[in-house]
Design a protein around this motif. Structure first.
Motif, PDB file in Angstrom:
ATOM      1  N   THR A  68      -7.454  -5.226   3.219  1.00 19.78           N
ATOM      2  CA  THR A  68      -8.525  -4.291   3.571  1.00 19.78           C
ATOM      3  C   THR A  68      -9.183  -3.815   2.277  1.00 19.78           C
ATOM      4  O   THR A  68      -8.554  -3.816   1.213  1.00 19.78           O
ATOM      5  N   SER A 121       0.844  -1.208   0.000  1.00 19.98           N
ATOM      6  CA  SER A 121       0.000   0.000   0.000  1.00 19.98           C
ATOM      7  C   SER A 121       0.867   1.242   0.000  1.00 19.98           C
ATOM      8  O   SER A 121       1.810   1.335   0.791  1.00 19.98           O
ATOM      9  N   HIS A 134       0.154   3.882   1.284  1.00 17.86           N
ATOM     10  CA  HIS A 134      -0.050   4.599   2.556  1.00 17.86           C
ATOM     11  C   HIS A 134       0.804   4.041   3.687  1.00 17.86           C
ATOM     12  O   HIS A 134       0.729   4.538   4.817  1.00 17.86           O
ATOM     13  N   ASN A 173      -4.847   1.799   6.152  1.00 19.23           N
ATOM     14  CA  ASN A 173      -5.722   0.777   6.742  1.00 19.23           C
ATOM     15  C   ASN A 173      -5.041  -0.584   6.775  1.00 19.23           C
ATOM     16  O   ASN A 173      -5.064  -1.285   7.788  1.00 19.23           O
ATOM     17  N   THR A 174      -4.422  -0.963   5.644  1.00 21.33           N
ATOM     18  CA  THR A 174      -3.805  -2.290   5.563  1.00 21.33           C
ATOM     19  C   THR A 174      -2.602  -2.368   6.504  1.00 21.33           C
ATOM     20  O   THR A 174      -2.403  -3.380   7.187  1.00 21.33           O
ATOM     21  N   PRO A 224      -4.204  -3.694   0.069  1.00 19.68           N
ATOM     22  CA  PRO A 224      -5.572  -3.195  -0.065  1.00 19.68           C
ATOM     23  C   PRO A 224      -6.220  -3.833  -1.287  1.00 19.68           C
ATOM     24  O   PRO A 224      -5.508  -4.312  -2.180  1.00 19.68           O
ATOM     25  N   ASN A 225      -7.530  -3.871  -1.309  1.00 28.67           N
ATOM     26  CA  ASN A 225      -8.260  -4.280  -2.510  1.00 28.67           C
ATOM     27  C   ASN A 225      -8.138  -3.141  -3.522  1.00 28.67           C
ATOM     28  O   ASN A 225      -8.626  -2.037  -3.288  1.00 28.67           O
ATOM     29  N   TYR A 226      -7.456  -3.402  -4.617  1.00 29.83           N
ATOM     30  CA  TYR A 226      -7.400  -2.438  -5.708  1.00 29.83           C
ATOM     31  C   TYR A 226      -8.137  -3.070  -6.895  1.00 29.83           C
ATOM     32  O   TYR A 226      -7.601  -3.955  -7.563  1.00 29.83           O
ATOM     33  N   ILE A 227      -9.346  -2.640  -7.139  1.00 36.81           N
ATOM     34  CA  ILE A 227     -10.181  -3.138  -8.243  1.00 36.81           C
ATOM     35  C   ILE A 227     -10.226  -4.679  -8.243  1.00 36.81           C
ATOM     36  O   ILE A 227      -9.746  -5.342  -9.167  1.00 36.81           O
ATOM     37  N   PHE A 228     -10.749  -5.205  -7.162  1.00 39.46           N
ATOM     38  CA  PHE A 228     -11.026  -6.643  -6.994  1.00 39.46           C
ATOM     39  C   PHE A 228      -9.770  -7.518  -6.965  1.00 39.46           C
ATOM     40  O   PHE A 228      -9.846  -8.716  -7.241  1.00 39.46           O
ATOM     41  N   GLY A 285     -12.449  -0.959   0.664  1.00 40.78           N
ATOM     42  CA  GLY A 285     -13.398   0.112   0.960  1.00 40.78           C
ATOM     43  C   GLY A 285     -14.760  -0.485   1.274  1.00 40.78           C
ATOM     44  O   GLY A 285     -15.400  -0.119   2.255  1.00 40.78           O
ATOM     45  N   GLY A 286     -15.189  -1.444   0.436  1.00 45.31           N
ATOM     46  CA  GLY A 286     -16.564  -1.929   0.609  1.00 45.31           C
ATOM     47  C   GLY A 286     -16.826  -3.372   0.234  1.00 45.31           C
ATOM     48  O   GLY A 286     -17.984  -3.771   0.126  1.00 45.31           O
ATOM     49  N   GLY A 287     -15.801  -4.202  -0.007  1.00 47.14           N
ATOM     50  CA  GLY A 287     -16.096  -5.620  -0.268  1.00 47.14           C
ATOM     51  C   GLY A 287     -15.027  -6.382  -1.024  1.00 47.14           C
ATOM     52  O   GLY A 287     -13.964  -5.849  -1.339  1.00 47.14           O
TER      53      GLY A 287
HETATM   54  C1  LIG Z   1      -6.839   2.389  -6.890  1.00 49.21           C
HETATM   55  C2  LIG Z   1      -7.808   1.947  -5.835  1.00 49.21           C
HETATM   56  C3  LIG Z   1      -8.703   0.934  -6.124  1.00 49.21           C
HETATM   57  C4  LIG Z   1      -9.618   0.492  -5.177  1.00 49.21           C
HETATM   58  N1  LIG Z   1     -10.480  -0.491  -5.510  1.00 49.21           N
HETATM   59  C5  LIG Z   1     -11.370  -0.928  -4.597  1.00 49.21           C
HETATM   60  C6  LIG Z   1     -12.304  -1.953  -4.947  1.00 49.21           C
HETATM   61  O1  LIG Z   1     -12.347  -2.445  -6.058  1.00 49.21           O
HETATM   62  N2  LIG Z   1     -13.168  -2.365  -3.985  1.00 49.21           N
HETATM   63  C7  LIG Z   1     -13.174  -1.839  -2.726  1.00 49.21           C
HETATM   64  O2  LIG Z   1     -13.967  -2.262  -1.898  1.00 49.21           O
HETATM   65  N3  LIG Z   1     -12.280  -0.863  -2.371  1.00 49.21           N
HETATM   66  C8  LIG Z   1     -11.395  -0.396  -3.269  1.00 49.21           C
HETATM   67  N4  LIG Z   1     -10.494   0.577  -2.920  1.00 49.21           N
HETATM   68  C9  LIG Z   1     -10.440   1.060  -1.526  1.00 49.21           C
HETATM   69  C10 LIG Z   1      -9.279   0.448  -0.734  1.00 49.21           C
HETATM   70  O3  LIG Z   1      -9.234  -0.958  -0.887  1.00 49.21           O
HETATM   71  C11 LIG Z   1      -9.398   0.727   0.771  1.00 49.21           C
HETATM   72  O4  LIG Z   1      -9.561   2.111   0.985  1.00 49.21           O
HETATM   73  C12 LIG Z   1      -8.227   0.190   1.521  1.00 49.21           C
HETATM   74  O5  LIG Z   1      -8.565   0.043   2.876  1.00 49.21           O
HETATM   75  C13 LIG Z   1      -6.984   1.089   1.392  1.00 49.21           C
HETATM   76  O6  LIG Z   1      -5.936   0.584   2.170  1.00 49.21           O
HETATM   77  P1  LIG Z   1      -4.650   1.451   2.514  1.00 49.21           P
HETATM   78  O7  LIG Z   1      -5.094   2.583   3.407  1.00 49.21           O
HETATM   79  O8  LIG Z   1      -3.760   0.502   3.242  1.00 49.21           O
HETATM   80  O9  LIG Z   1      -4.052   1.901   1.241  1.00 49.21           O
HETATM   81  C14 LIG Z   1      -9.610   1.065  -3.874  1.00 49.21           C
HETATM   82  C15 LIG Z   1      -8.714   2.108  -3.585  1.00 49.21           C
HETATM   83  C16 LIG Z   1      -7.836   2.558  -4.551  1.00 49.21           C
HETATM   84  C17 LIG Z   1      -6.872   3.680  -4.233  1.00 49.21           C
END
Ligand SMILES: Cc1cc2nc3c(=O)[nH]c(=O)nc-3n(C[C@H](O)[C@H](O)[C@H](O)COP(=O)(O)O)c2cc1C
Length: 224
Positions: free
Chosen positions: A120, A9, A11, A16-17, A84-88, A122-124
């Motif tokens: 981690t 990540s 961050h 979060n992760t 983190p989940n980045y686009i599934f 955002g929503g699933g």
């Molecule tokens: C490029 C990008 C893509 C993401 N894609 C998704 C997604 O497909 N589904 C979802 O639930 N959250 C998505 N998120 C939200 C992150 O997974 C979530 O905020 C995560 O906790 C971030 O972790 P971090 O703070 O360690 O970077 C995305 C965020 C970014 C920046």
């Protein structure tokens, strides 16, 4: 037990992760483990060039953090992947590391290590991502002991629920106890063995193109 963790990540540990990973690692430390974290920024481990040098010579020719990291993991007892989940899927930062492990996977060079995954979102969609990460660990030869995830839309402001925190700590503790007991659950044993046979067959077939890996598996087969 020495554990190397890779955090994909941008961050870092404040994200979060990173914060969820820190709880897992605190659980492992409470059981006596020594932990290290490598934050994979965009240029820490660059994407694979598909040059096949790892298959031919046993190392990656790109000059970045990949080779030192591979060696650290080979010398450690455990590896924790966090994304983190980045686009599934996992982030590109972690995926670049996974792709660069093509030679590691062909030789299952992390055989005997113990691993776990942290996700981690955002929503699933955390579960299939964590499963993918643990499947990757298994194909490197490691024994995945489990995963923890957090869907941030369901977490309290700036933190995690008690349930998620406890699951994270327990995962860290379990990583150490599984390693201590050399536990390999039957399904993991079977999957790892099947994959090992698949790699042996692949490398035997591709032998003339991939001399390092061919010689490696010839040695392994002789030792069996
Ligand atoms: C490029 C990008 C893509 C993401 N894609 C998704 C997604 O497909 N589904 C979802 O639930 N959250 C998505 N998120 C939200 C992150 O997974 C979530 O905020 C995560 O906790 C971030 O972790 P971090 O703070 O360690 O970077 C995305 C965020 C970014 C920046």
């Amino acid at each position: 037990m020495r554990i190397i963790s890779l955090l994909g990540s941008p961050h870092g540990l404040k994200g979060n992760t990173g914060r969820l990973l820190s709880i897992v690692l605190a659980g492992a430390e409470a059981e006596g483990a020594k932990v290290e974290v490598e934050i994979l920024k965009g240029d820490t481990v660059l994407p694979c060039l598909g040059c096949d040098i790892c298959h031919k010579k046993g190392y990656c020719a790109q000059k970045d953090r990949f080779e030192p990291l591979r060696e650290s993991i080979a010398a450690a007892d455990g590896v924790v992947l966090a994304s983190p989940n980045y686009i599934f899927n996992v982030s590109a930062q972690l995926k670049a590391f996974m792709d660069r492990c093509c030679g590691v996977i062909h030789c299952m060079s992390f055989w005997g290590k113990y691993g776990a995954s942290v996700v981690t979102s955002g929503g699933g969609d955390e579960e299939p991502i964590a499963e993918y990460m643990n499947h990757f660990l298994l194909t490197t030869g490691a024994v995945p002991v489990g995963a923890v995830s957090a869907r941030m839309s369901e977490m309290p402001e700036g933190g995690f629920t008690d349930k998620v925190e406890e699951k994270a700590r327990e995962l860290g503790r379990r990583l150490v106890s599984a390693w201590r007991a050399s536990e390999v659950p039957q399904p993991v044993q079977e999957q790892r063995q099947n994959f090992r046979e698949r790699m042996q067959a692949l490398i035997t077939y591709r032998g003339p193109e991939w001399p390092y890996e061919y010689a490696y598996w010839q040695e392994q087969l002789k030792a069996e």
